[in-house]
Design a protein around this motif. Structure first.
Motif, short mmCIF file in Angstrom:
data_model
loop_
_atom_site.label_atom_id
_atom_site.label_comp_id
_atom_site.label_asym_id
_atom_site.label_seq_id
_atom_site.Cartn_x
_atom_site.Cartn_y
_atom_site.Cartn_z
N PHE A 2 0.86 -1.19 0.00
CA PHE A 2 0.00 0.00 0.00
C PHE A 2 0.89 1.23 0.00
O PHE A 2 1.89 1.28 0.71
CB PHE A 2 -0.91 0.02 1.24
CG PHE A 2 -1.80 -1.18 1.38
CD1 PHE A 2 -2.91 -1.36 0.57
CD2 PHE A 2 -1.51 -2.16 2.32
CE1 PHE A 2 -3.72 -2.47 0.69
CE2 PHE A 2 -2.31 -3.28 2.46
CZ PHE A 2 -3.42 -3.44 1.64
N SER A 58 -12.75 -5.09 7.29
CA SER A 58 -12.47 -4.60 5.93
C SER A 58 -11.19 -5.18 5.34
O SER A 58 -10.87 -4.93 4.18
CB SER A 58 -12.36 -3.07 5.95
OG SER A 58 -11.30 -2.64 6.79
N SER A 91 -11.08 -7.16 1.88
CA SER A 91 -11.25 -6.31 0.71
C SER A 91 -9.95 -5.63 0.32
O SER A 91 -9.58 -5.58 -0.86
CB SER A 91 -12.35 -5.27 0.98
OG SER A 91 -12.46 -4.37 -0.10
N TYR A 92 -9.24 -5.10 1.31
CA TYR A 92 -7.96 -4.44 1.03
C TYR A 92 -6.92 -5.43 0.52
O TYR A 92 -6.13 -5.11 -0.39
CB TYR A 92 -7.44 -3.73 2.28
CG TYR A 92 -8.08 -2.39 2.52
CD1 TYR A 92 -7.64 -1.26 1.85
CD2 TYR A 92 -9.13 -2.25 3.43
CE1 TYR A 92 -8.22 -0.01 2.08
CE2 TYR A 92 -9.72 -1.01 3.67
CZ TYR A 92 -9.26 0.10 2.99
OH TYR A 92 -9.85 1.34 3.21
N SER A 106 -7.46 -8.17 -1.16
CA SER A 106 -7.81 -8.51 -2.53
C SER A 106 -7.38 -7.40 -3.49
O SER A 106 -6.82 -7.66 -4.56
CB SER A 106 -9.32 -8.75 -2.63
OG SER A 106 -9.69 -9.05 -3.97
N GLN A 107 -7.61 -6.16 -3.10
CA GLN A 107 -7.22 -5.03 -3.95
C GLN A 107 -5.71 -4.97 -4.14
O GLN A 107 -5.22 -4.51 -5.18
CB GLN A 107 -7.71 -3.73 -3.31
CG GLN A 107 -9.22 -3.55 -3.30
CD GLN A 107 -9.63 -2.32 -2.50
OE1 GLN A 107 -8.92 -1.31 -2.48
NE2 GLN A 107 -10.78 -2.42 -1.83
N ALA A 108 -4.95 -5.44 -3.14
CA ALA A 108 -3.49 -5.42 -3.22
C ALA A 108 -2.92 -6.64 -3.94
O ALA A 108 -1.70 -6.80 -4.00
CB ALA A 108 -2.90 -5.33 -1.82
#
Length: 452
Positions: free
Chosen positions: A353, A363, A366-367, A369-371
């Protein structure tokens, strides 16, 4: 108590072969037997591998690039031992978590065969069946087993424990003494105030200025900071290599000997392995935590777990990361994390990040997966940890998260000294607010894995 190191002899005939093997395993994903390499490579090939660019901390610090010249990376016989002073400095700058890409099983089998290990082996009844308990204890304390076993062999066993710095044993047998001695190395590597060791039996007028200058330039947490302050033979070795005369005629050259032993196990002492970022100057944060990807995340998390300046508290969960950013050398009353902010900080430090998302367990998936993390829950055993890989993120969406660091261990921010989530003092009051422990099923409901 500072003691001298004992001389360990290794075969110089293995020098070329082991460097060739280490370099090829770095540039290729294929593992080739050393004897096959010797038969298939021309001398020109060997010379080219000797000149392969290596990570050089001094160049990183000066902004002068990311690789060292050929003269910096190949051993030479023009100085005492096999290594130049610059090579010794590079080795000394590597973290005490360095593995040099040597597996635990390789160093364990090497250790069991060394003459300098036999007194310790006999004292604690160590064998191939139970040496894993020593390895696990050392890792849990935040030290590379390779470095720990090298140190033990160099010293030949002590009056107490493994590394000859105590007059008597502590409780817990081999694992208990390994834990105590590894924690000593961690603390010794984090504080330069003792200065170069001088009381191991070398000449009374032994110079120390050059060793002090080298010590002052080394990063905290490095093997050189631990070695120079604990072992007078290292002070003498550095003075000898700095041109101050043969002041080390009696007790050997511990850093050079450790480097030779790493080569004999197939590692390259100028490449720290999983704790060194090859070809870069660290990247991401300027804090200097070694490694890339999840290796860097693990190194950072283990370092924080071993720094009792950081503790657990939910209401002030962002203060730990803020303190780390402003003062990475902090060691007392630094700040706090909770379980999820600890993981978010480790991943941010590792570059997943750009800015710390300070996510919660709710949460977090979700983070992740986005990374680019993938849910690998179906391919591992939540009950036993089977098939998990170092760096896997363990998640219970409602309550908790941790990082699996390998060898049946995980690191986590857990609970404050009062057994609660708020109201504790700043810092780790118990040693188990942020800590390393054996794997357990919290229970986790998902496991996430990065691509690197």
């Amino acid at each position: 108590m500072k003691q001298k190191l004992r001389i360990i002899l290794t075969s110089n005939s293995l020098r070329t072969l082991t460097i060739v093997f280490a370099a090829l395993t770095f540039v290729s994903t294929q593992v080739v037997a050393p004897n096959a390499l010797a038969a298939s490579l021309s001398q020109d090939d060997v010379d080219a591998i000797y000149n392969w660019p290596l990570w050089n901390p001094s160049l990183c610090a000066s902004g002068g690039g990311t690789t060292s010249s050929a003269s910096d990376t190949s051993p030479t016989s023009s100085t005492p031992g096999l290594y130049t002073l610059d090579q010794i400095k590079t080795f000394a700058s590597e973290p005490i978590t360095s593995t040099w890409n040597i597996s635990n099983s390789t160093v364990e089998q090497w250790f069991l065969k060394q003459a300098g290990a036999q007194a310790t082996i006999a004292k604690y009844g160590i064998n191939s069946s139970n040496i894993g308990d020593i390895t696990a204890a050392v890792q849990a304390a935040g030290v590379s087993p390779v470095f720990f076993y090298l140190y033990t062999v160099n010293e030949g066993g002590g009056a107490g424990g493994f590394i000859n710095h105590y007059t008597g044993d502590t409780g817990g047998g081999g694992p208990g003494n390994a834990t105590r001695d590894a924690k000593y190395l961690v603390s010794q590597s984090k504080d330069k105030s003792a200065g170069p060791a001088t009381d191991g039996g070398e000449p009374a007028d032994m110079p120390t200025a050059e060793a002090k200058q080298i010590l002052d330039a080394l990063p905290l947490g490095s093997i050189g900071v631990a070695y120079i302050q604990a072992t007078s033979a290292v002070t003498a070795e550095l003075e000898t290599l700095s041109g101050k005369g043969p002041v080390n005629s009696q007790f050997g050259m511990p850093l050079s000997e450790a480097m030779q032993n790493i080569q004999s196990m197939g590692g390259n002492p100028l490449q720290g392995g999983t704790s060194i970022s090859l070809g870069t100057c660290g990247g991401g944060s300027s804090s200097g935590v070694a490694g890339q990807g999840m290796t860097k995340a693990i190194n950072w998390a283990v370092m924080i777990a071993n720094n009792n300046g950081y503790g657990y508290d939910q209401p002030t969960r962002t203060s730990g990361w803020a303190k780390w950013q402003s003062d990475p050398s902090c060691a007392t009353q630094c700040g706090s994390f909770d379980c999820s902010s600890f993981i978010a900080a480790a991943l941010t430090e590792a570059g997943y990040f750009k800015t710390n998302p300070e996510f919660s367990t709710e949460s977090e998936a979700s983070y992740l997966s986005q990374a680019g993390f993938k849910d690998v829950t179906s391919s591992v055993s939540l009950d036993t940890g089977a098939n998990m890989q170092p760096g896997d993120i363990l998640l219970n969406t409602a309550d908790h998260t941790a990082i699996y660091i390998g060898n049946g261990k995980l690191v986590q921010a857990s609970i404050n000294e009062n057994g609660g989530v708020s109201g504790g003092q700043v810092g780790d009051q118990t040693g188990t607010e942020i800590y390393i422990r054996s794997y357990y099923n919290f229970p986790w409901n998902s496991v996430w894995r990065a691509s690197n």
